[in-house]
Design a protein around this motif. Structure first.
Motif, PDB file in Angstrom:
ATOM      1  N   UNK A  36      30.450  44.363  52.607  1.00  0.00           N
ATOM      2  CA  UNK A  36      31.689  43.679  53.171  1.00  0.00           C
ATOM      3  C   UNK A  36      31.457  42.312  53.978  1.00  0.00           C
ATOM      4  N   UNK A  37      30.599  41.491  52.963  1.00  0.00           N
ATOM      5  CA  UNK A  37      30.533  40.073  53.612  1.00  0.00           C
ATOM      6  C   UNK A  37      31.738  39.433  52.875  1.00  0.00           C
ATOM      7  N   UNK A  38      33.019  39.913  53.240  1.00  0.00           N
ATOM      8  CA  UNK A  38      33.989  39.330  52.439  1.00  0.00           C
ATOM      9  C   UNK A  38      34.421  38.141  52.564  1.00  0.00           C
ATOM     10  N   UNK A  39      34.206  37.364  53.619  1.00  0.00           N
ATOM     11  CA  UNK A  39      34.336  35.730  53.882  1.00  0.00           C
ATOM     12  C   UNK A  39      33.422  35.084  52.666  1.00  0.00           C
ATOM     13  N   UNK A  40      32.244  35.430  52.765  1.00  0.00           N
ATOM     14  CA  UNK A  40      31.335  34.738  51.810  1.00  0.00           C
ATOM     15  C   UNK A  40      31.711  35.041  50.453  1.00  0.00           C
ATOM     16  N   UNK A  41      32.044  36.324  50.196  1.00  0.00           N
ATOM     17  CA  UNK A  41      32.592  36.724  48.773  1.00  0.00           C
ATOM     18  C   UNK A  41      33.580  35.605  48.274  1.00  0.00           C
ATOM     19  N   UNK A  42      34.906  35.496  49.350  1.00  0.00           N
ATOM     20  CA  UNK A  42      35.916  34.638  49.043  1.00  0.00           C
ATOM     21  C   UNK A  42      35.571  33.314  48.634  1.00  0.00           C
ATOM     22  N   UNK A  43      34.349  32.893  48.986  1.00  0.00           N
ATOM     23  CA  UNK A  43      33.918  31.338  48.740  1.00  0.00           C
ATOM     24  C   UNK A  43      33.537  31.537  47.385  1.00  0.00           C
ATOM     25  N   UNK A  44      33.312  32.470  46.802  1.00  0.00           N
ATOM     26  CA  UNK A  44      32.811  32.587  45.313  1.00  0.00           C
ATOM     27  C   UNK A  44      33.873  31.970  44.436  1.00  0.00           C
ATOM     28  N   UNK A  45      35.243  31.727  44.931  1.00  0.00           N
ATOM     29  CA  UNK A  45      36.398  32.144  44.133  1.00  0.00           C
ATOM     30  C   UNK A  45      37.018  30.626  44.286  1.00  0.00           C
ATOM     31  N   UNK A  46      37.207  29.744  43.091  1.00  0.00           N
ATOM     32  CA  UNK A  46      37.753  28.542  43.069  1.00  0.00           C
ATOM     33  C   UNK A  46      39.211  28.549  43.666  1.00  0.00           C
ATOM     34  N   UNK A  47      39.760  27.703  43.820  1.00  0.00           N
ATOM     35  CA  UNK A  47      41.008  27.219  44.324  1.00  0.00           C
ATOM     36  C   UNK A  47      42.193  28.072  43.387  1.00  0.00           C
ATOM     37  N   UNK A  48      41.973  27.861  42.245  1.00  0.00           N
ATOM     38  CA  UNK A  48      42.855  28.214  41.158  1.00  0.00           C
ATOM     39  C   UNK A  48      42.609  29.725  40.625  1.00  0.00           C
ATOM     40  N   UNK A  49      41.832  30.299  41.389  1.00  0.00           N
ATOM     41  CA  UNK A  49      40.948  31.687  40.682  1.00  0.00           C
ATOM     42  C   UNK A  49      42.392  32.624  40.547  1.00  0.00           C
ATOM     43  N   UNK A  50      42.146  33.568  39.716  1.00  0.00           N
ATOM     44  CA  UNK A  50      42.992  34.501  39.244  1.00  0.00           C
ATOM     45  C   UNK A  50      42.142  35.833  39.299  1.00  0.00           C
ATOM     46  N   UNK A  51      42.675  36.896  40.182  1.00  0.00           N
ATOM     47  CA  UNK A  51      41.830  38.066  40.213  1.00  0.00           C
ATOM     48  C   UNK A  51      42.966  39.259  39.760  1.00  0.00           C
ATOM     49  N   UNK A  52      42.543  40.051  38.740  1.00  0.00           N
ATOM     50  CA  UNK A  52      43.570  40.794  37.962  1.00  0.00           C
ATOM     51  C   UNK A  52      42.933  42.171  37.590  1.00  0.00           C
ATOM     52  N   UNK A  53      43.362  43.311  38.436  1.00  0.00           N
ATOM     53  CA  UNK A  53      43.167  44.584  37.882  1.00  0.00           C
ATOM     54  C   UNK A  53      44.491  45.002  37.033  1.00  0.00           C
ATOM     55  N   UNK A  54      44.428  45.296  35.764  1.00  0.00           N
ATOM     56  CA  UNK A  54      45.590  45.576  35.010  1.00  0.00           C
ATOM     57  C   UNK A  54      45.866  47.143  35.261  1.00  0.00           C
ATOM     58  N   UNK A  55      47.070  47.566  34.951  1.00  0.00           N
ATOM     59  CA  UNK A  55      47.169  49.095  34.940  1.00  0.00           C
ATOM     60  C   UNK A  55      47.587  49.481  33.314  1.00  0.00           C
ATOM     61  N   UNK A  56      46.604  50.017  33.105  1.00  0.00           N
ATOM     62  CA  UNK A  56      46.875  50.798  31.375  1.00  0.00           C
ATOM     63  C   UNK A  56      46.060  49.590  30.628  1.00  0.00           C
ATOM     64  N   UNK A  57      45.599  50.226  29.487  1.00  0.00           N
ATOM     65  CA  UNK A  57      44.939  49.301  28.628  1.00  0.00           C
ATOM     66  C   UNK A  57      45.829  48.315  27.866  1.00  0.00           C
ATOM     67  N   UNK A  58      47.059  48.131  27.661  1.00  0.00           N
ATOM     68  CA  UNK A  58      47.762  47.156  27.155  1.00  0.00           C
ATOM     69  C   UNK A  58      48.613  46.600  28.168  1.00  0.00           C
TER      70      UNK A  58
END
Lengths: 174, 397
Positions: A36-58
């Protein structure tokens, strides 16, 4: 991109040192999440990062509902919310353990060098509300070299096997 | 511990409600007989069934059904998803297009409007009347403003009579986009360990918003640089009001229902609407609540896209919806945690089993067409729901 495209065998870099390096980076990201070191985790992401969890295979994010599709601003808001003390769906917080395998570097030309297209399988065990739940999926990280010799996450995709089943509470960060 | 079982005795004159309404499997089964077997039930939106042969599967109460647009007649049909031979479901997909449904068990085949078309090796049934072995159809199917409803009852109030004062709101929803709305984006699917009514009555509960969703309000404050005004308005803005529409339906208006908006943070619909018993509208979302057992519920959250609007506009509807709702949203899961699961856990303590649902009953006032109007943060919608619940549960099956 369909799931079948995502999971097709990929012929990428076979350089053992590079593979070990990106695997170590994935382990590091997972450790930050599990701790749960979330601030440090966030620092791994670029300013233009995209984080995506799709719903369904297609799932097509232009026209279909997703579990989430965050830009860096919303990702930061998630961390803000989880750190606020009032995010009741994470009160108490989920205890998670990430198990990472099948790490490989894809070489199908979707990602411009020097960025790397890293694929893995991750099994996330979550304990909360007296229950242990399992989430497993095909993960994709697009990584760019950072100035300090490490990596920055440009894109993360989490294709959960159960993403189109009725789910309860997936508000911990995967 | 109370041992009350008569539904009429589970709600007092001063609006205390007995916890067994949420926890008793016997009451759940009685609801299936009286609430979900007779009154009109939402099953689909016409945008899901545009072409002849289109179908979707859903549930009418706990019963699995197929909703189709007939391949030959172009009409809407609602049928039980159960082979007449040995009971297997005949349709497995969520949506699709088919002229026939073929049971995989022994190959019995049905037309997509119900009749049995063929039995395999049928010389073994010399006496069987095939004309009586079609898929069982719900006898009444009707639409209002594109919303498709069905009823297990041969006779009863028409759909328009049943919807009553909810009709103008459904009409406004149906006209959200330049050319209407469509449910083409799929649905978030939630599952929780609690009673179905907890989700319905949480749909209009403005009292909870500042408490349960405080973390989301913190996020909004960070986004816009000041405390969001929603709680001030709920508590003090006179144009915000809750209305018992009759027949169990209710609405929360925040501003003019035709022209108002809520700042776009949760979708643009300027009201939340509950259509008894299990259809709700919030923000830009149609919410279909599916009871499974007294302590188990599934909810489908369909973002309503605007027909005739640009792809970018509709994509923004999806992203806004996902920000709050769904299993990974920054709002809805807090309702699941507190309003559904903590409530269900707490109600295992039955020594004193009565809830208080009287908030603001002294300041309800009569409106037009038999409506009751109350304060935004009062339990007007809950009482609207349970007035109808009591009426139907008290009626003979």
């Amino acid at each position: 991109m369909s799931a079948s495209e995502t999971v097709r065998p990929v012929a990428g870099s076979q350089d053992p040192a590079l593979l070990a390096d990106v695997a170590a980076f994935l382990y590091h990201e997972a450790e930050l999440l599990d701790a749960l070191r979330l601030e440090e985790w966030l620092e791994l992401y670029a300013e233009d990062a995209v984080y995506w969890i799709p719903q369904g295979p297609d799932a097509d994010p232009r026209v279909d509902v997703q579990l989430l599709l965050d830009d860096r601003t919303r990702l930061r808001e998630r961390v803000l919310r989880l750190s606020s003390g009032f995010a009741y769906s994470q009160d108490p917080a989920s205890r998670t353990i990430h198990l990472i395998g099948n790490v490989r570097i894809a070489g199908d030309g979707e990602v411009e060098p020097p960025a790397l297209d890293v694929r893995s399988v991750q099994q996330v065990t979550e304990v909360r509300r007296g229950r242990q739940l399992q989430y497993v999926g095909h993960f994709r990280h697009v990584l760019s070299p950072s100035g300090d010799g490490g990596w920055t996450i440009r894109r993360k995709e989490v294709r959960l096997a159960n993403s189109d089943l009725p789910l309860g509470n997936v508000t911990f960060l995967i | 511990m109370s041992t009350t079982t008569d539904p009429a005795g589970l709600i007092t004159e001063d609006w205390r409600i007995h916890g067994s309404i949420y926890t008793s499997q016997a009451i759940f089964e009685e609801e299936q007989r009286k609430l979900f077997h007779g009154p009109w039930l939402y099953v689909a939106h016409e945008s899901e069934l545009r072409e002849p042969g289109d179908y979707k599967t859903t549930h009418a109460g706990i019963q699995p059904v197929i909703v189709t647009r007939g391949a030959d007649d172009g009409e809407l049909h609602v049928m039980l998803n159960r082979c007449r031979h040995r009971g297997a479901t005949v349709c497995q997909a969520t949506r699709g297009n088919a002229n026939f449904f073929r049971c995989a068990y022994h190959g019995w085949t049905y037309r997509n409007d119900g009749p049995l078309r063929g039995m395999t090796y049928d010389d073994a049934y010399p006496e069987l009347d095939r004309s009586k072995l079609g898929l069982v159809k719900l006898p009444r199917v009707d639409t209002f403003a594109g919303f498709v409803f069905a009823s297990f009852a041969e006779e009863g109030p028409s759909l328009e009579e049943y919807l009553g004062n909810a009709k103008p709101y459904l009409k406004i929803i149906s006209e959200q986009g330049p050319e209407g709305i469509r449910l083409s984006a799929g649905a978030h699917q939630l599952s929780y360990g609690g009673n179905w009514k907890l989700q319905v009555e949480n749909t209009i509960d403005n009292y909870h918003f500042g408490f349960v969703h405080r973390s989301f309000l913190d996020v909004l404050a960070d986004r816009i640089g000041q405390a969001p005004p929603i709680m001030q308005r709920i508590m003090f803005d006179e144009s915000y009001r809750t209305i018992d529409l009759g027949n169990g339906h209710s609405v929360h208006e925040f501003g003019d229902p035709r022209t108002g908006n809520n700042g776009g943070q949760l979708g643009d619909l300027p009201f939340n609407l509950i259509v008894f018993p299990n259809l709700c509208f919030v923000g830009a979302q149609l919410r279909h609540v599916l009871p499974k057992a007294a302590n188990r519920t599934e909810v489908q959250l369909y973002p309503m896209l605007h027909e005739g609007a640009s792809d970018d506009y509709n994509e923004a509807i999806l992203r806004t919806h996902e920000g709050f709702y769904g299993p990974a949203g920054m709002g809805g899961p807090d309702d699941v945690e507190i309003a559904f699961e903590r409530v269900t856990d707490g109600m295992q303590a039955t020594e004193e089993d009565w809830l208080v649902m009287s908030r603001g009953m002294h300041r309800e006032r009569e409106g037009e067409n038999g409506t009751l109007i109350g304060h935004s943060a009062d339990e007007v919608p809950q009482r609207a729901f349970y007035r109808q619940w009591r009426r139907l549960m008290g009626a003979a099956a």
